[in-house]
Design an enzyme around this catalytic site. Sequence first.
Site, PDB file in Angstrom:
ATOM      1  N   LEU A  92     -40.556  28.903 -51.902  1.00  0.00           N
ATOM      2  CA  LEU A  92     -41.661  29.356 -52.744  1.00  0.00           C
ATOM      3  C   LEU A  92     -41.311  29.183 -54.235  1.00  0.00           C
ATOM      4  O   LEU A  92     -42.096  28.621 -54.991  1.00  0.00           O
ATOM      5  CB  LEU A  92     -41.948  30.835 -52.430  1.00  0.00           C
ATOM      6  CG  LEU A  92     -43.034  31.524 -53.248  1.00  0.00           C
ATOM      7  CD1 LEU A  92     -44.411  30.895 -52.997  1.00  0.00           C
ATOM      8  CD2 LEU A  92     -43.091  33.025 -52.903  1.00  0.00           C
ATOM      9  N   SER A 103     -40.775  35.486 -60.445  1.00  0.00           N
ATOM     10  CA  SER A 103     -41.551  36.707 -60.195  1.00  0.00           C
ATOM     11  C   SER A 103     -43.043  36.384 -60.128  1.00  0.00           C
ATOM     12  O   SER A 103     -43.782  36.929 -59.303  1.00  0.00           O
ATOM     13  CB  SER A 103     -41.296  37.733 -61.307  1.00  0.00           C
ATOM     14  OG  SER A 103     -39.935  38.100 -61.325  1.00  0.00           O
ATOM     15  N   GLU A 141     -42.391  41.740 -45.409  1.00  0.00           N
ATOM     16  CA  GLU A 141     -41.521  42.076 -44.279  1.00  0.00           C
ATOM     17  C   GLU A 141     -40.088  41.652 -44.565  1.00  0.00           C
ATOM     18  O   GLU A 141     -39.141  42.368 -44.245  1.00  0.00           O
ATOM     19  CB  GLU A 141     -42.052  41.406 -43.009  1.00  0.00           C
ATOM     20  CG  GLU A 141     -43.442  41.914 -42.682  1.00  0.00           C
ATOM     21  CD  GLU A 141     -43.984  41.404 -41.358  1.00  0.00           C
ATOM     22  OE1 GLU A 141     -43.322  40.565 -40.728  1.00  0.00           O
ATOM     23  OE2 GLU A 141     -45.061  41.873 -40.966  1.00  0.00           O
ATOM     24  N   GLU A 152     -36.237  37.855 -53.273  1.00  0.00           N
ATOM     25  CA  GLU A 152     -37.387  38.420 -52.553  1.00  0.00           C
ATOM     26  C   GLU A 152     -38.071  39.530 -53.362  1.00  0.00           C
ATOM     27  O   GLU A 152     -38.468  40.562 -52.838  1.00  0.00           O
ATOM     28  CB  GLU A 152     -36.978  38.898 -51.157  1.00  0.00           C
ATOM     29  CG  GLU A 152     -36.536  37.715 -50.302  1.00  0.00           C
ATOM     30  CD  GLU A 152     -36.634  37.959 -48.814  1.00  0.00           C
ATOM     31  OE1 GLU A 152     -37.526  38.718 -48.380  1.00  0.00           O
ATOM     32  OE2 GLU A 152     -35.829  37.352 -48.093  1.00  0.00           O
ATOM     33  N   THR A 155     -37.681  40.939 -57.598  1.00  0.00           N
ATOM     34  CA  THR A 155     -36.677  41.716 -58.343  1.00  0.00           C
ATOM     35  C   THR A 155     -37.010  43.211 -58.254  1.00  0.00           C
ATOM     36  O   THR A 155     -38.123  43.599 -57.855  1.00  0.00           O
ATOM     37  CB  THR A 155     -36.672  41.315 -59.837  1.00  0.00           C
ATOM     38  OG1 THR A 155     -37.945  41.677 -60.393  1.00  0.00           O
ATOM     39  CG2 THR A 155     -36.436  39.825 -60.026  1.00  0.00           C
ATOM     40  N   SER A 156     -36.062  44.022 -58.689  1.00  0.00           N
ATOM     41  CA  SER A 156     -36.283  45.478 -58.632  1.00  0.00           C
ATOM     42  C   SER A 156     -37.515  45.885 -59.454  1.00  0.00           C
ATOM     43  O   SER A 156     -38.284  46.758 -59.026  1.00  0.00           O
ATOM     44  CB  SER A 156     -35.038  46.220 -59.126  1.00  0.00           C
ATOM     45  OG  SER A 156     -33.997  46.056 -58.187  1.00  0.00           O
TER      46      SER A 156
HETATM   47  C1  LIG Z   1     -29.210  33.411 -54.417  1.00  0.00           C
HETATM   48  C2  LIG Z   1     -30.699  33.260 -54.477  1.00  0.00           C
HETATM   49  C3  LIG Z   1     -31.400  32.923 -53.327  1.00  0.00           C
HETATM   50  C4  LIG Z   1     -32.788  32.746 -53.373  1.00  0.00           C
HETATM   51  N1  LIG Z   1     -33.449  32.343 -52.247  1.00  0.00           N
HETATM   52  C5  LIG Z   1     -34.767  32.004 -52.350  1.00  0.00           C
HETATM   53  C6  LIG Z   1     -35.450  31.397 -51.244  1.00  0.00           C
HETATM   54  O1  LIG Z   1     -34.882  31.202 -50.158  1.00  0.00           O
HETATM   55  N2  LIG Z   1     -36.745  31.013 -51.412  1.00  0.00           N
HETATM   56  C7  LIG Z   1     -37.407  31.212 -52.583  1.00  0.00           C
HETATM   57  O2  LIG Z   1     -38.580  30.859 -52.660  1.00  0.00           O
HETATM   58  N3  LIG Z   1     -36.795  31.800 -53.648  1.00  0.00           N
HETATM   59  C8  LIG Z   1     -35.494  32.187 -53.558  1.00  0.00           C
HETATM   60  N4  LIG Z   1     -34.842  32.756 -54.633  1.00  0.00           N
HETATM   61  C9  LIG Z   1     -35.576  32.959 -55.874  1.00  0.00           C
HETATM   62  C10 LIG Z   1     -35.782  34.438 -56.213  1.00  0.00           C
HETATM   63  O3  LIG Z   1     -36.741  34.986 -55.341  1.00  0.00           O
HETATM   64  C11 LIG Z   1     -36.134  34.543 -57.680  1.00  0.00           C
HETATM   65  O4  LIG Z   1     -34.955  34.264 -58.415  1.00  0.00           O
HETATM   66  C12 LIG Z   1     -36.669  35.913 -58.035  1.00  0.00           C
HETATM   67  O5  LIG Z   1     -37.931  36.109 -57.475  1.00  0.00           O
HETATM   68  C13 LIG Z   1     -36.756  36.131 -59.543  1.00  0.00           C
HETATM   69  O6  LIG Z   1     -37.374  35.056 -60.167  1.00  0.00           O
HETATM   70  P1  LIG Z   1     -36.712  34.405 -61.490  1.00  0.00           P
HETATM   71  O7  LIG Z   1     -35.306  34.078 -61.143  1.00  0.00           O
HETATM   72  O8  LIG Z   1     -37.581  33.319 -61.964  1.00  0.00           O
HETATM   73  O9  LIG Z   1     -36.662  35.596 -62.534  1.00  0.00           O
HETATM   74  P2  LIG Z   1     -37.856  35.995 -63.511  1.00  0.00           P
HETATM   75  O10 LIG Z   1     -39.131  36.131 -62.773  1.00  0.00           O
HETATM   76  O11 LIG Z   1     -37.824  35.139 -64.713  1.00  0.00           O
HETATM   77  O12 LIG Z   1     -37.397  37.468 -63.930  1.00  0.00           O
HETATM   78  C14 LIG Z   1     -36.399  37.718 -64.938  1.00  0.00           C
HETATM   79  C15 LIG Z   1     -36.413  39.210 -65.248  1.00  0.00           C
HETATM   80  O13 LIG Z   1     -37.708  39.579 -65.743  1.00  0.00           O
HETATM   81  C16 LIG Z   1     -38.226  40.662 -65.001  1.00  0.00           C
HETATM   82  N5  LIG Z   1     -39.683  40.547 -64.897  1.00  0.00           N
HETATM   83  C17 LIG Z   1     -40.418  39.434 -64.622  1.00  0.00           C
HETATM   84  N6  LIG Z   1     -41.731  39.745 -64.582  1.00  0.00           N
HETATM   85  C18 LIG Z   1     -41.823  41.060 -64.820  1.00  0.00           C
HETATM   86  C19 LIG Z   1     -42.903  41.986 -64.901  1.00  0.00           C
HETATM   87  N7  LIG Z   1     -44.169  41.618 -64.703  1.00  0.00           N
HETATM   88  N8  LIG Z   1     -42.623  43.287 -65.192  1.00  0.00           N
HETATM   89  C20 LIG Z   1     -41.341  43.691 -65.387  1.00  0.00           C
HETATM   90  N9  LIG Z   1     -40.285  42.879 -65.322  1.00  0.00           N
HETATM   91  C21 LIG Z   1     -40.516  41.582 -65.035  1.00  0.00           C
HETATM   92  C22 LIG Z   1     -37.569  40.550 -63.643  1.00  0.00           C
HETATM   93  O14 LIG Z   1     -37.550  41.806 -62.966  1.00  0.00           O
HETATM   94  C23 LIG Z   1     -36.170  40.070 -64.008  1.00  0.00           C
HETATM   95  O15 LIG Z   1     -35.369  41.187 -64.336  1.00  0.00           O
HETATM   96  C24 LIG Z   1     -33.474  32.967 -54.594  1.00  0.00           C
HETATM   97  C25 LIG Z   1     -32.758  33.331 -55.740  1.00  0.00           C
HETATM   98  C26 LIG Z   1     -31.391  33.463 -55.701  1.00  0.00           C
HETATM   99  C27 LIG Z   1     -30.657  33.819 -56.966  1.00  0.00           C
END
Ligand SMILES: Cc1cc2nc3c(=O)[nH]c(=O)nc-3n(C[C@H](O)[C@H](O)[C@H](O)COP(=O)(O)OP(=O)(O)OC[C@H]3O[C@@H](n4cnc5c(N)ncnc54)[C@H](O)[C@@H]3O)c2cc1C
Length: 388
Positions: free
Chosen positions: A134, A141, A250, A372, A374-375
């Site tokens: 995804l 996020s 889930e 899956e 972030t917090s």
């Molecule tokens: C080891 C690993 C395995 C992964 N496996 C998969 C996978 O199998 N498939 C897949 O699709 N993805 C996968 N991911 C991706 C993962 O789901 C994303 O890294 C995650 O959703 C966060 O997205 P980002 O890294 O772009 O961070 P960002 O979205 O840029 O977030 C950065 C910071 O901003 C904060 N933030 C962003 N928006 C908001 C908001 N609206 N309000 C408050 N705070 C906010 C976040 O909480 C975070 O602290 C994986 C990531 C890692 C590191």
Amino acid sequence: MTQDTIDHAQPLTVLAEDETIFRDSVRDFAEAQIRPLVREMDEHAKIPQSLIDQLFALGVMGIEIPEAHGGAGGRFFHAVLAVEELSRVDPSIGVFVDVQNTLVINALLRYGNDDIKRRWLPALASGTVGAYALSEAGSGSDAFALTTRAREDGDVYVLTGRKLWITNGNEANLFIVFATINPDAGYRGITAFLVERGMPGFTVGKKEDKLGIRASSTCELVFEDCRVPKAQILGDIGKGYKTAIETLNEGRIGIGAQMIGLARGALGHAIRYTKERRQFGKAIADFQGVQFQIARAAMEIEAATLTVYNAARLRDAGRPFLTEAAICKIFSSEVAERVASLAVNLLGGNGFVKEYPVEKLFRDAKIGQIYEGTSNLQLQTIAKQILG
Ligand SMILES: Cc1cc2nc3c(=O)[nH]c(=O)nc-3n(C[C@H](O)[C@H](O)[C@H](O)COP(=O)(O)OP(=O)(O)OC[C@H]3O[C@@H](n4cnc5c(N)ncnc54)[C@H](O)[C@@H]3O)c2cc1C
């Protein structure tokens, strides 16, 4: 609820007989087959194929696949138990199994038509690893801002774009890929496709070099005019957002399970060590200061376990679990970080070196607050549910 139903309600942590047998078999396997490999897998950032084969033979790679399709015919709760037990020994193996079951198989069981189920479920139960794609560089996020494009061309869709951070990317043969058929339609353009390794136009790119869960592969996927037959659309066209939301709701219970397993593993190491290590003429576990730290960690793990088991049992009972799943993921991942950090402290200098297992668990714990959702995104879900 009536008094009668309250009297007969099962305590959350009491397992049914089949759950106990299953949990024990995974625990024994993890101790015997995974424990000796943990350090080497972390250092080489790789899961050996022989271990993957053993995971399939054990039945944990197709837990909810019906027996008729070659799977174990289990429930979601069994998947949670497996992920917890594997993660107690190695959270990398925990997430490898978690993605296969709670995301990939889960999505196929729910959204696959009969042809897709007949073709892929027996494969997933017997040797095919799955991945769930995804995220992209510009959409983490904000997942539905994805830009991977799927253009209709006769009886195929042509995929172009890049996915980032894809767990199991190195081992998978089947990828659930989310792409948009119409960027102007926003999230309503998102569609899920089944893409096989080796299809022309599809390559698995760079593998990330990570802080923790290093043996779990995290890869970039590249699509350059990759022609995917329409028969490999998973679910309805334009309804991929629903597939993504529902499976991830889930899936995050599985991450909760990974985190309580990790915390349990770290606490186990700390208990063993503090009973053996002697300072000031006695075992350090005899100091009340240490005992209280261990008691507090046990208390937190108990509470986190209740949130995970409750969310999983609600899911199996067909009841709403959205808030509970978000709570279990954020809470368990915070507990895992605290307990793993405590374990490092309690092992002293030995907590800081690779010869002992807790520095790895400390590194592994961090990911629970990121993938899956972030917090902050979990808090957003909880707040939305309780504030309306
Ligand atoms: C080891 C690993 C395995 C992964 N496996 C998969 C996978 O199998 N498939 C897949 O699709 N993805 C996968 N991911 C991706 C993962 O789901 C994303 O890294 C995650 O959703 C966060 O997205 P980002 O890294 O772009 O961070 P960002 O979205 O840029 O977030 C950065 C910071 O901003 C904060 N933030 C962003 N928006 C908001 C908001 N609206 N309000 C408050 N705070 C906010 C976040 O909480 C975070 O602290 C994986 C990531 C890692 C590191």
